[in-house]
Design an enzyme around this catalytic site. Structure first.
Site, mmCIF file in Angstrom:
data_model
loop_
_atom_site.group_PDB
_atom_site.id
_atom_site.type_symbol
_atom_site.label_atom_id
_atom_site.label_comp_id
_atom_site.label_asym_id
_atom_site.label_seq_id
_atom_site.Cartn_x
_atom_site.Cartn_y
_atom_site.Cartn_z
ATOM 1 N N THR A 73 -8.228 6.724 -2.718
ATOM 2 C CA THR A 73 -9.591 6.295 -3.031
ATOM 3 C C THR A 73 -10.544 7.467 -2.842
ATOM 4 O O THR A 73 -11.627 7.482 -3.432
ATOM 5 C CB THR A 73 -10.043 5.124 -2.140
ATOM 6 O OG1 THR A 73 -9.767 5.459 -0.769
ATOM 7 C CG2 THR A 73 -9.324 3.837 -2.518
ATOM 8 N N LYS A 116 0.827 14.321 1.442
ATOM 9 C CA LYS A 116 -0.440 14.693 0.805
ATOM 10 C C LYS A 116 -0.508 16.202 0.514
ATOM 11 O O LYS A 116 -1.389 16.669 -0.185
ATOM 12 C CB LYS A 116 -1.615 14.244 1.678
ATOM 13 C CG LYS A 116 -1.748 12.708 1.746
ATOM 14 C CD LYS A 116 -2.857 12.288 2.679
ATOM 15 C CE LYS A 116 -3.006 10.781 2.809
ATOM 16 N NZ LYS A 116 -3.778 10.158 1.701
ATOM 17 N N HIS A 167 0.787 -1.227 0.000
ATOM 18 C CA HIS A 167 0.000 0.000 0.000
ATOM 19 C C HIS A 167 0.819 1.277 0.000
ATOM 20 O O HIS A 167 0.244 2.369 -0.025
ATOM 21 C CB HIS A 167 -0.934 0.038 1.207
ATOM 22 C CG HIS A 167 -2.111 -0.872 1.073
ATOM 23 N ND1 HIS A 167 -3.293 -0.466 0.499
ATOM 24 C CD2 HIS A 167 -2.282 -2.161 1.408
ATOM 25 C CE1 HIS A 167 -4.147 -1.473 0.504
ATOM 26 N NE2 HIS A 167 -3.564 -2.519 1.055
ATOM 27 N N LYS A 220 -14.067 8.750 -4.982
ATOM 28 C CA LYS A 220 -15.371 9.105 -4.396
ATOM 29 C C LYS A 220 -15.845 10.452 -4.939
ATOM 30 O O LYS A 220 -17.025 10.623 -5.280
ATOM 31 C CB LYS A 220 -15.269 9.169 -2.865
ATOM 32 C CG LYS A 220 -14.887 7.850 -2.206
ATOM 33 C CD LYS A 220 -14.555 8.053 -0.721
ATOM 34 C CE LYS A 220 -13.784 6.877 -0.161
ATOM 35 N NZ LYS A 220 -13.159 7.190 1.152
ATOM 36 N N LYS A 225 -8.704 14.074 3.938
ATOM 37 C CA LYS A 225 -7.852 12.881 3.953
ATOM 38 C C LYS A 225 -6.977 13.021 5.191
ATOM 39 O O LYS A 225 -6.944 14.088 5.811
ATOM 40 C CB LYS A 225 -6.998 12.799 2.691
ATOM 41 C CG LYS A 225 -6.301 14.123 2.336
ATOM 42 C CD LYS A 225 -5.487 14.064 1.052
ATOM 43 C CE LYS A 225 -6.310 14.050 -0.215
ATOM 44 N NZ LYS A 225 -6.292 12.777 -0.913
ATOM 45 N N ARG A 226 -6.269 11.964 5.583
ATOM 46 C CA ARG A 226 -5.366 12.104 6.708
ATOM 47 C C ARG A 226 -4.376 13.253 6.460
ATOM 48 O O ARG A 226 -3.984 13.504 5.309
ATOM 49 C CB ARG A 226 -4.617 10.782 6.948
ATOM 50 C CG ARG A 226 -5.483 9.688 7.558
ATOM 51 C CD ARG A 226 -6.022 10.079 8.923
ATOM 52 N NE ARG A 226 -4.955 10.111 9.892
ATOM 53 C CZ ARG A 226 -4.742 9.180 10.816
ATOM 54 N NH1 ARG A 226 -5.557 8.137 10.918
ATOM 55 N NH2 ARG A 226 -3.732 9.295 11.638
HETATM 56 C C1 PLP Z 1 -11.879 7.284 1.456
HETATM 57 C C2 PLP Z 1 -11.439 7.729 2.798
HETATM 58 C C3 PLP Z 1 -10.096 7.971 3.063
HETATM 59 C C4 PLP Z 1 -9.029 7.861 1.994
HETATM 60 O O1 PLP Z 1 -8.875 9.125 1.393
HETATM 61 P P1 PLP Z 1 -7.584 9.458 0.492
HETATM 62 O O2 PLP Z 1 -7.886 10.805 -0.045
HETATM 63 O O3 PLP Z 1 -7.519 8.406 -0.562
HETATM 64 O O4 PLP Z 1 -6.422 9.446 1.421
HETATM 65 C C5 PLP Z 1 -9.741 8.404 4.313
HETATM 66 N N1 PLP Z 1 -10.660 8.563 5.291
HETATM 67 C C6 PLP Z 1 -11.966 8.348 5.069
HETATM 68 C C7 PLP Z 1 -12.934 8.555 6.185
HETATM 69 C C8 PLP Z 1 -12.401 7.916 3.828
HETATM 70 O O5 PLP Z 1 -13.717 7.674 3.630
#
Ligand code: PLP
Length: 843
Positions: A677, A575, A378, A681, A569-570
């Site tokens: 991911t 990032k 990952h 979305k 995101k985190r």
């Molecule tokens: C999808 C999702 C992530 C992943 O987000 P990235 O932008 O791909 O890092 C992190 N936290 C939550 C709550 C999510 O639904």
């Protein structure tokens, strides 16, 4: 061109949420009232919103039970290959609405709750998120469970039932404060404890060798108690199982130990064992070599493998000989997928069982193990790769360490035979890293012990082959695969964005929910004014709804006519939330410089949790809130620019924020985000992407056409070239006046007037040791944002680009991802076959 439908016509035609028959509704109301009375022991005079939530959850759960039992019985009868997804994280979020969607009960439940005079959304808000994950990796596991059930695979998710999931984030004085996530306080209606299937797990002890083989003795035992959660497929009557283990001390724990004070102390010490499943480690993309974490990793692996082998031995066809099990068929009946290296001890544990307990020869056991296991990588960030100190392993799992050494010896012999004389290659490929602390490289263990190794987006899988795992690729190229991540369209469209799901279904029918490639048909509607209007209208409604929520919950007032620019995101340096911050400050400075120049209004929202021990990430949060304090209260800015930090980003908040976003920020340094991911979305929910050519962004651009995303900045090759040349932040600082102004402001305390040196650490990092080269992409990013603003002014053209993106998002269904895992790694055939429902005759 189609005439717009009235709301009533729409509701009649569209059954994405299931059809509300009068009988169903009456039955649901009856069941709800029965649960309120008998399960909750309340009446309508004293019941709270939470009681109503539980009554509804039990009502919906009742519809799962027959299908769950039937599915498991069906698997026993047919004995298909079992797929085991092993993960330290399952970021499930809420279950109520997801269950209603997948069972087609949503409209009936909506109607029943309405007739009872209650508010469905209020009830749904009472459910705690199952926050057993950090971010993308854990959410991926949850999406995969949904897709595996929807594709009729006999699959199981195995993990840990953490008593405390990812912490709740509060913001106080602009800083992150962590609060324990006591998610089980009110009980969990979706789980069923199975104390009758408790499994002993051993730790510590020593190894005895004799002519009979090795024996792991004098161990300490902790019990693994399984809790099962149903995983319903989408309208196919399949209900799979997620089995999470909880740690329990055995009843004689410490009691027979001569060195323990006495009975009371022994009972108190039960916590020591039970702490194993107490709390999720809150690190995303970071390895912290704590003993308790290693215990968690072995705990889930040992209990799960015990279960897998028990199920294999008791299977109807898999294994007939009652005296001595043949494991020849094991790899044909069992696939084990390792979600990162976190469950990598499955490899030495399976070897231990097969060699020490089942008395297979090493070679036979190794063949079975490799053909059974597969590993998903990952990340390529070095600080995230698990490298456990040998000392820790030696104390906790002495037999496993011996087995790892034996695996390594045989492996290196093989490498040396293939590449004679290449001693440096042996050192690089060894599972054992020499140094001041001797460590085991768990990724190397996984590659050697698996028949398939996959990255999670095409670019990431290429990087694995060309850089991090190059030596391994040269040795065994056939093992390396790509499986681009995906998301489930059930949660990430039908559940979170019913307006958009309906508008789509009106045009192309509703089959697309189980076959997302069908979204391509929407290209027929990019010139259809009624469709363009419908899509724009749904977005506007979602924005108004989010604005109302943020006003209610965070006291924030936003301009719903502004461009909603979202990065959730985190919080992590790679990032590059800092790049976003630099852009926001640049916009602010431009407004201040030319206050009368036209400006496309923006609301910039940034949300995400920082690992509690990650100082720089916490400073980034403080910076975002500090920028907001200045920008949001500057009367010269008005409602043209707002900067909001979204508190406590989690699955249930993602479901509200993403459908309301106009712009999705996916701006990691090229080569650092394995897939992402979140990006998918947003695409599916009608946001446009501003992003680098990183992770799955590359494939999103390929699917939609690069001209339909806002792609900017360095490609991987550019980053590598810059590395060779030497990245010098000062050069950009001197060359770009707007950048210089922003950095000077940060350095002088413009955004922290009461503590002028607060952000010096951030500036120092950006100027002198920025691993992620923020300044190198600043200019291209700001220019690209200008294009974003220009297009946003033209609602019609913007929306047409949105439609092209939605139409191109089919690839990013986790159904596609799982079908590829099934065919190319697991040797199992996915089908949309429907098991008969409990009230239907059997086949
Ligand atoms: C999808 C999702 C992530 C992943 O987000 P990235 O932008 O791909 O890092 C992190 N936290 C939550 C709550 C999510 O639904």
């Amino acid at each position: 061109m189609s005439r717009p439908l009235s709301d009533q016509e729409r509701r009649k035609q569209i059954s994405v949420r299931g059809l509300a028959g009068a009988e169903n509704v009456a039955e649901l109301k009856k069941s709800f009232n029965r649960h309120l009375h008998f399960t909750l022991v309340k009446d309508r005079n004293v019941a709270t919103a939470r009681d109503y939530y539980f009554a509804l959850a039990h009502t919906v759960r009742d519809h799962l039970v027959g299908r769950w039992l039937r599915t498991q019985q069906y698997y026993y009868e047919k004995d298909p290959k079992r797929i085991y997804y092993l993960s330290l994280e399952f970021y499930m979020g809420r279950s109520l609405q997801n269950t209603m969607v997948n069972l087609g009960l949503q409209s009936s439940c909506d109607e029943a709750i309405y007739q009872l005079g209650l508010d469905m959304e209020e009830l749904q808000e009472m459910e705690e998120d199952a926050g057993l994950g950090n971010g993308g990796l854990g959410r991926l596991a949850a999406c995969f469970l949904d897709s595996m059930a929807s594709l009729g695979l006999a699959a199981y998710g195995y993990g840990i039932r953490y008593e405390f999931g990812i912490f709740n984030q509060k913001i106080a004085g602009g800083w992150q404060v962590e609060e324990a996530d006591d998610w089980l306080r009110y009980g969990n209606p979706w789980e069923k404890a199975r104390p009758e299937y408790v499994i002993p797990v051993q730790f510590y002890g020593r190894v005895e060798h004799s002519p009979d083989g090795a024996k792991w003795v004098d161990t300490q035992v902790v019990l693994a108690l399984p809790y099962d959660t149903p995983v319903p497929g989408y309208r196919n009557n399949t209900v799979n199982t997620m089995r999470l283990w909880s740690a329990r001390a055995p009843n004689d724990f410490n009691l027979k130990d001569f060195n323990v004070g006495g009975y009371i102390q022994a009972v108190l010490d039960r916590n020591l064992a039970e702490n194993i499943s107490r709390v999720l480690y809150p690190n995303d993309n970071f390895f912290e070599g704590k003993e308790l974490r290693l215990k968690q990793e072995y705990f889930v692996v040992a209990a799960t493998l015990h279960d897998i082998i028990r199920r294999f031995k008791s299977s109807k066809f898999g294994c007939r000989d009652p005296v001595r099990t043949s494991f020849d068929a094991f790899p044909d009946k069992v696939a084990i997928q390792l979600n990162d290296t976190h469950p990598s001890l499955a490899i030495p544990e399976l070897m231990r069982i097969l060699v020490d307990e089942e008395k297979l020869s090493w070679d036979k056991a190794w063949d079975v193990t490799v053909r059974t296991c597969a590993y998903t990588n990952h990340t390529v960030l070095p600080e995230a790769l698990e490298r456990w100190p040998v000392q820790l392993l030696e104390a906790l799992l002495p037999r496993h360490l011996e087995i790892i050494y034996e695996i390594n010896q045989r492996f290196l012999d093989h490498v040396y035979a293939t590449f004679p004389g290449e001693h440096e290659r042996l050192r690089r490929m060894s599972l054992v890293e020499e140094g001041s602390v001797k460590r085991i490289n768990m990724a190397h263990l996984c590659i050697v012990g698996s028949h398939a190794v996959n990255g999670v987006a095409r670019i990431h899988s290429e990087i694995l082959k060309n850089t991090v795992f190059k030596d391994f690729y040269e040795l065994e190229p056939q093992k390396f695969q790509n499986k681009t991540n995906g998301i489930t369209p059930r949660r990430w469209l039908v559940l979170c964005n019913p307006g958009l799901a309906d508008v789509i279904a009106e045009r192309i029918g509703e089959e697309y929910v189980a076959d997302l490639d069908q979204l391509r048909q929407l290209l027929n509607f990019v010139d259809d004014d009624s469709f363009i209007r419908d899509v724009a209208k749904v977005k506007q409604e979602n924005k108004l709804k989010l604005a109302a929520l943020l006003e209610r919950e965070q006291g924030l007032r936003l301009n719903p006519g502004s461009l909603f620019d979202v990065q959730v995101k985190r919080i992590h340096e790679y990032k590059r939330q800092l790049l976003n911050c630099l852009h926001v400050i640049t916009l602010y400075n431009r407004i201040k410089k030319e206050p009368n120049k036209p400006f496309v209004p923006r609301t910039v929202m940034i949300g995400g949790k920082a690992a509690p021990g990650y100082h720089m990430a916490k400073m980034i949060i403080k910076l975002i809130t500090s920028i907001g304090d200045v920008v949001n209260h500057d009367p010269m800015v008005g409602d043209r620019l707002k900067v909001l930090f979204l508190e406590n980003y989690r699955v249930s908040l993602a479901e509200k924020v993403i459908p309301a976003a106009d712009l999705s920020e996916q701006i990691s340094t090229a080569g650092t985000e394995a897939s992402g991911t979140g990006n998918m979305k947003f695409m599916l929910n009608g946001a446009l992407t501003i992003g680098t050519m990183d992770g799955a962004n590359v494939e999103m651009a390929e699917e939609a056409g690069e001209e339909n995303l806002f792609i900017f900045g360095m490609r991987v090759e550019d980053v590598e070239a810059l590395d060779r040349k030497g990245y010098c932040a000062h050069d950009y600082y001197e060359r770009l006046p707007e950048l210089k102004q922003v950095i000077d402001q940060l350095n002088s305390g413009f955004f922290s007037p009461r503590q002028p040196d607060l952000f010096r650490g951030i500036v120092n990092m950006l100027m002198n040791h920025d691993r992620f080269k923020v300044f190198a992409d600043y200019e291209a990013y700001v220019k690209c944002q200008e294009k974003v603003s220009a297009l946003y002014k033209d609602t019609r053209e913007w929306t047409r680009m949105v439609i092209r993106n939605i139409a191109a998002s089919g690839k990013f269904s986790s159904d596609r991802t799982i079908a590829q895992y099934a065919r190319e790694i697991w040797g199992a055939e996915p089908t949309r076959h429907r098991i008969p429902a409990p009230d239907e005759p059997r086949e």
